[in-house]
Design an enzyme around this catalytic site. Structure first.
Site, PDB file in Angstrom:
ATOM      1  N   GLY A  72       3.342   0.293   1.300  1.00  0.00           N
ATOM      2  CA  GLY A  72       2.672   1.597   1.290  1.00  0.00           C
ATOM      3  C   GLY A  72       1.155   1.482   1.181  1.00  0.00           C
ATOM      4  O   GLY A  72       0.468   2.447   0.827  1.00  0.00           O
ATOM      5  N   TRP A  75      -0.902   4.002   3.375  1.00  0.00           N
ATOM      6  CA  TRP A  75      -0.813   5.355   2.811  1.00  0.00           C
ATOM      7  C   TRP A  75      -1.741   5.486   1.604  1.00  0.00           C
ATOM      8  O   TRP A  75      -2.516   6.436   1.487  1.00  0.00           O
ATOM      9  CB  TRP A  75       0.641   5.615   2.428  1.00  0.00           C
ATOM     10  N   HIS A 133      -3.930  -8.034  -1.579  1.00  0.00           N
ATOM     11  CA  HIS A 133      -2.526  -8.413  -1.750  1.00  0.00           C
ATOM     12  C   HIS A 133      -2.419  -9.557  -2.763  1.00  0.00           C
ATOM     13  O   HIS A 133      -1.354 -10.117  -2.961  1.00  0.00           O
ATOM     14  CB  HIS A 133      -1.923  -8.881  -0.422  1.00  0.00           C
ATOM     15  N   ARG A 156       7.614  -0.965  -3.698  1.00  0.00           N
ATOM     16  CA  ARG A 156       8.616  -0.238  -2.914  1.00  0.00           C
ATOM     17  C   ARG A 156       9.957  -0.935  -3.036  1.00  0.00           C
ATOM     18  O   ARG A 156       9.999  -2.151  -3.289  1.00  0.00           O
ATOM     19  CB  ARG A 156       8.136  -0.280  -1.455  1.00  0.00           C
ATOM     20  N   TYR A 219       6.518   3.700  -3.994  1.00  0.00           N
ATOM     21  CA  TYR A 219       6.517   4.425  -2.714  1.00  0.00           C
ATOM     22  C   TYR A 219       7.517   5.590  -2.735  1.00  0.00           C
ATOM     23  O   TYR A 219       7.193   6.703  -2.328  1.00  0.00           O
ATOM     24  CB  TYR A 219       6.881   3.424  -1.608  1.00  0.00           C
ATOM     25  N   ARG A 287       5.494   3.049  11.266  1.00  0.00           N
ATOM     26  CA  ARG A 287       6.769   2.859  11.951  1.00  0.00           C
ATOM     27  C   ARG A 287       7.638   4.098  11.731  1.00  0.00           C
ATOM     28  O   ARG A 287       7.800   4.918  12.602  1.00  0.00           O
ATOM     29  CB  ARG A 287       7.472   1.586  11.461  1.00  0.00           C
ATOM     30  N   LYS A 288       8.151   4.225  10.523  1.00  0.00           N
ATOM     31  CA  LYS A 288       9.057   5.326  10.243  1.00  0.00           C
ATOM     32  C   LYS A 288       8.620   6.138   9.015  1.00  0.00           C
ATOM     33  O   LYS A 288       8.789   7.342   8.966  1.00  0.00           O
ATOM     34  CB  LYS A 288      10.450   4.769   9.998  1.00  0.00           C
ATOM     35  N   GLY A 289       8.109   5.426   8.033  1.00  0.00           N
ATOM     36  CA  GLY A 289       7.573   6.111   6.864  1.00  0.00           C
ATOM     37  C   GLY A 289       8.606   6.817   6.015  1.00  0.00           C
ATOM     38  O   GLY A 289       8.350   7.898   5.490  1.00  0.00           O
TER      39      GLY A 289
HETATM   40  P1  A3P Z   1       8.218   1.486   7.494  1.00  0.00           P
HETATM   41  O1  A3P Z   1       8.153   0.216   8.285  1.00  0.00           O
HETATM   42  O2  A3P Z   1       9.419   1.503   6.596  1.00  0.00           O
HETATM   43  O3  A3P Z   1       8.124   2.702   8.339  1.00  0.00           O
HETATM   44  P2  A3P Z   1       1.833  -1.134   4.500  1.00  0.00           P
HETATM   45  O4  A3P Z   1       0.910  -0.012   4.731  1.00  0.00           O
HETATM   46  O5  A3P Z   1       1.836  -1.642   3.100  1.00  0.00           O
HETATM   47  O6  A3P Z   1       1.720  -2.196   5.529  1.00  0.00           O
HETATM   48  O7  A3P Z   1       3.310  -0.515   4.648  1.00  0.00           O
HETATM   49  C1  A3P Z   1       3.734  -0.028   5.895  1.00  0.00           C
HETATM   50  C2  A3P Z   1       4.882   0.934   5.650  1.00  0.00           C
HETATM   51  O8  A3P Z   1       4.373   2.175   5.182  1.00  0.00           O
HETATM   52  C3  A3P Z   1       5.625   1.232   6.935  1.00  0.00           C
HETATM   53  O9  A3P Z   1       6.962   1.511   6.520  1.00  0.00           O
HETATM   54  C4  A3P Z   1       4.877   2.458   7.424  1.00  0.00           C
HETATM   55  O10 A3P Z   1       5.563   3.228   8.364  1.00  0.00           O
HETATM   56  C5  A3P Z   1       4.678   3.211   6.117  1.00  0.00           C
HETATM   57  N1  A3P Z   1       3.572   4.160   6.155  1.00  0.00           N
HETATM   58  C6  A3P Z   1       2.381   4.043   6.794  1.00  0.00           C
HETATM   59  N2  A3P Z   1       1.628   5.134   6.594  1.00  0.00           N
HETATM   60  C7  A3P Z   1       2.351   5.965   5.826  1.00  0.00           C
HETATM   61  C8  A3P Z   1       2.107   7.284   5.307  1.00  0.00           C
HETATM   62  N3  A3P Z   1       0.980   7.922   5.545  1.00  0.00           N
HETATM   63  N4  A3P Z   1       3.075   7.835   4.550  1.00  0.00           N
HETATM   64  C9  A3P Z   1       4.233   7.201   4.300  1.00  0.00           C
HETATM   65  N5  A3P Z   1       4.515   5.967   4.774  1.00  0.00           N
HETATM   66  C10 A3P Z   1       3.594   5.362   5.537  1.00  0.00           C
END
Ligand code: A3P
Length: 321
Positions: A72, A75, A133, A156, A219, A287-289
């Site tokens: 997350g 986000w 990280h 998460r 998350y 991707r899916k969020g």
């Molecule tokens: P998914 O692959 O399950 O969709 P990071 O930002 O730490 O790389 O994590 C990426 C994950 O956060 C992905 O999860 C992505 O889709 C999701 N993500 C990105 N932007 C987001 C948002 N604004 N709200 C919620 N989830 C989000």
């Protein structure tokens, strides 16, 4: 200075040849090196962390977003940036409408590995918003001592982290990696900045010891109740919403601006743009969020095995997923 920089570079070179290694074919298609218990890519992760340890000086006003990849980060970068800069930008012309969150908030280790110098960071006005990280135990002293910076950590459900990481890494591959391999390695602790459980536990314990210094978020909680958590974030960051702001719907506006739905549909985040930041496209970060997408991919046995492992590793910590 130049001498200090050379020393850090030499340390990095020496470690590359001496540390336990997993060659290509691992989670990130990078050679992961095991450094003080954590699996790091040699560049920018290990190099950046060495530069952080040797040269970075935290300020008490610094705000550092810490996370494992795919938990997350994108986000939270958007949310924190928007909360702390809300006096400076109007929603219709907000920087997030034309820039990917990763271009607004710098990863410390990535920056330092690339620039091999802290001078650009030193020139940033306070409060600085940075991301990392880096595992808690590898952070420089200036960040963890009492007068150091404040942290927001986001984690998460590890089952969703495996799936999200697997999809993300597959973007770099011509042939997708079997999920079983990625899953097995994750459960062995071989994942970027992993083991997962050691990374989360480091920050979790610190948040229990110093709650005013470390805000620990999940998350799933943010997904379930963004209103409560965005308010908590603003309070923790020393900028609580005023009654007027709340009455004006400011919290809801921030949630909407930073939502997956909104960000992922912006031209800048749909585009193939990568800036100069990484091998990944802006769109790869969306991707899916959702919470619980793992159910479509993991068998009941796989899910139970990972849950069991996590329970065992976190058993006396008070942290659960
Ligand atoms: P998914 O692959 O399950 O969709 P990071 O930002 O730490 O790389 O994590 C990426 C994950 O956060 C992905 O999860 C992505 O889709 C999701 N993500 C990105 N932007 C987001 C948002 N604004 N709200 C919620 N989830 C989000």
């Amino acid at each position: 200075n130049e001498q200090g920089k050379e020393k850090t570079k030499q340390k990095h070179q020496a470690l590359i040849s001496s540390l336990p290694k997993r060659e290509r074919g691992d989670m990130m298609q990078l050679a992961l090196l095991q450094y003080q218990g954590f699996w790091l890519g040699s560049e920018p992760a290990l190099k950046g962390i060495l530069f952080m340890q040797d040269h970075f000086k935290a300020r008490p006003t610094d705000i550092v977003l810490a996370s494992l990849p795919k938990c997350g980060t994108t986000w939270l970068k958007a949310l924190i940036f928007t909360i702390i800069n809300r006096a400076d930008y109007d929603f219709p012309t907000h920087p997030l409408l034309t820039a990917n969150p990763h271009d607004l908030v710098t990863f410390l280790e990535g920056y330092l590995a690339k620039h091999e110098s802290i001078s650009g960071l030193g020139a940033l006005p306070s409060p600085r918003l940075l991301a990392t990280h880096c595992p808690y135990t590898l952070l420089p002293n200036s960040m963890i001592n009492n007068s150091g910076c404040r942290f927001v950590y986001v984690c998460r459900d590890p089952k969703d982290v495996v799936i999200s990481t697997w999809h993300f890494v597959n973007k770099l591959l011509t042939k997708p990696r079997p999920l079983e391999d990625a899953f097995e390695q994750f459960c062995e602790g071989v994942s970027p900045f992993g083991p997962f459980w050691d990374h989360v536990i480091g920050y979790w314990r610190a948040s229990l010891e110093l709650p005013e210094k470390m805000l620990f978020l999940k998350y799933e909680d943010l997904k379930r109740d963004p209103f409560v958590h965005v308010k908590r974030l603003a309070e923790f960051l020393g900028q609580p919403f005023t009654q007027d702001e709340e009455n004006d719907g400011m919290v809801q506006e921030i949630i909407k601006l930073c939502s997956f739905e909104n960000l992922s549909n912006l031209e800048i985040n749909k585009s193939s743009s990568t800036a100069t930041r990484s091998r990944f496209k802006n769109s790869d970060f969306f991707r899916k969020g959702e919470a619980g997408d793992w159910e479509k991919y993991l068998t009941t046995e796989m899910a139970a095995a990972l849950d069991h492992k996590i329970k065992e590793k976190l058993h006396d910590s008070g942290l659960t997923f």
